[in-house]
Write a protein that holds these residues in place. Structure first.
Motif, PDB file in Angstrom:
ATOM      1  N   GLY A  15       0.836  -1.165  -0.082  1.00 48.48           N
ATOM      2  CA  GLY A  15      -0.089  -0.206   0.004  1.00 48.48           C
ATOM      3  C   GLY A  15       0.767   1.055   0.143  1.00 48.48           C
ATOM      4  N   GLY A  16       2.064   1.008   0.112  1.00 44.52           N
ATOM      5  CA  GLY A  16       3.124   2.174   0.137  1.00 44.52           C
ATOM      6  C   GLY A  16       3.351   2.570  -1.188  1.00 44.52           C
ATOM      7  N   SER A  17       4.470   3.766  -1.112  1.00 39.25           N
ATOM      8  CA  SER A  17       4.783   4.415  -2.391  1.00 39.25           C
ATOM      9  C   SER A  17       6.178   4.784  -2.425  1.00 39.25           C
ATOM     10  N   LEU A  18       6.869   4.508  -3.786  1.00 39.77           N
ATOM     11  CA  LEU A  18       8.298   4.917  -3.811  1.00 39.77           C
ATOM     12  C   LEU A  18       8.353   5.514  -5.126  1.00 39.77           C
ATOM     13  N   ARG A  19       9.225   6.572  -5.301  1.00 39.98           N
ATOM     14  CA  ARG A  19       9.618   6.944  -6.659  1.00 39.98           C
ATOM     15  C   ARG A  19      10.904   6.313  -6.969  1.00 39.98           C
ATOM     16  N   LEU A  20      11.292   5.854  -8.159  1.00 41.27           N
ATOM     17  CA  LEU A  20      12.638   5.691  -8.552  1.00 41.27           C
ATOM     18  C   LEU A  20      12.970   6.596  -9.476  1.00 41.27           C
ATOM     19  N   LYS A  64      -1.007  -0.250 -14.445  1.00 38.30           N
ATOM     20  CA  LYS A  64      -1.726   0.732 -14.902  1.00 38.30           C
ATOM     21  C   LYS A  64      -2.806   1.423 -13.594  1.00 38.30           C
ATOM     22  N   GLY A  65      -2.765   2.811 -13.541  1.00 38.70           N
ATOM     23  CA  GLY A  65      -3.419   3.487 -12.631  1.00 38.70           C
ATOM     24  C   GLY A  65      -2.589   3.376 -11.329  1.00 38.70           C
ATOM     25  N   ARG A  66      -1.673   2.787 -10.997  1.00 36.81           N
ATOM     26  CA  ARG A  66      -0.609   3.030  -9.812  1.00 36.81           C
ATOM     27  C   ARG A  66       0.507   3.508 -10.057  1.00 36.81           C
ATOM     28  N   PHE A  67       1.079   2.956 -11.269  1.00 35.41           N
ATOM     29  CA  PHE A  67       2.448   3.732 -11.536  1.00 35.41           C
ATOM     30  C   PHE A  67       2.379   4.752 -12.561  1.00 35.41           C
ATOM     31  N   MET A  82       5.364   5.158  -8.075  1.00 30.33           N
ATOM     32  CA  MET A  82       4.639   4.004  -7.668  1.00 30.33           C
ATOM     33  C   MET A  82       4.181   3.971  -6.546  1.00 30.33           C
ATOM     34  N   ASN A  83       2.591   3.805  -6.621  1.00 30.52           N
ATOM     35  CA  ASN A  83       1.690   3.924  -5.539  1.00 30.52           C
ATOM     36  C   ASN A  83       1.091   2.653  -5.268  1.00 30.52           C
ATOM     37  N   THR A  84       0.375   2.427  -4.271  1.00 29.99           N
ATOM     38  CA  THR A  84      -0.294   1.316  -3.838  1.00 29.99           C
ATOM     39  C   THR A  84       0.412   0.023  -4.195  1.00 29.99           C
TER      40      THR A  84
END
Length: 115
Positions: A15-20, A64-67, A82-84
């Protein structure tokens, strides 16, 4: 010398998020199509998202819809928000730069989604 350097991976809870981030050097960044791939243990490398030099984006159905993929030509960097996140998103994520017959890869960054 061409380099693609990924960063931003790590351990995150479901459920968390990251940004690469993928910082490119040694190439004319604006003419390349950029992409993120991932490879989970025991699986083939798969395409996750692409952004073309015309800023068109495409995503694998699984994200789709998350990234979200986007690039900053001024910084020679492509990002992926990247979410959820789900446990099945656990993989090594690779940055790719493609132009005509030329293709470059980054070294990869590990993303682990686990509680």
């Amino acid at each position: 010398q061409v380099q693609l350097v990924e960063s931003g991976g790590g351990l995150v809870q479901p459920g968390g998020s990251l940004r690469l981030s993928c910082a490119a050097s040694g190439i004319l960044f604006s003419i390349y199509n950029m992409a993120w791939y991932r490879q989970a243990p025991g699986k083939q490398r798969e395409l996750v998202a692409t952004v073309t030099r015309g800023d068109s984006t495409n995503y694998a159905d699984s994200v789709k819809g998350r990234f979200t993929i986007y690039s900053d030509n001024a910084k020679n960097t492509v990002y992926r928000q990247m979410n959820t996140l789900k446990p099945e998103d656990t993989a090594v994520y690779y940055c790719n730069a493609d132009y005509s017959t030329v293709n470059f890869w980054g070294q990869g960054t590990q993303v682990t989604v686990s509680s």
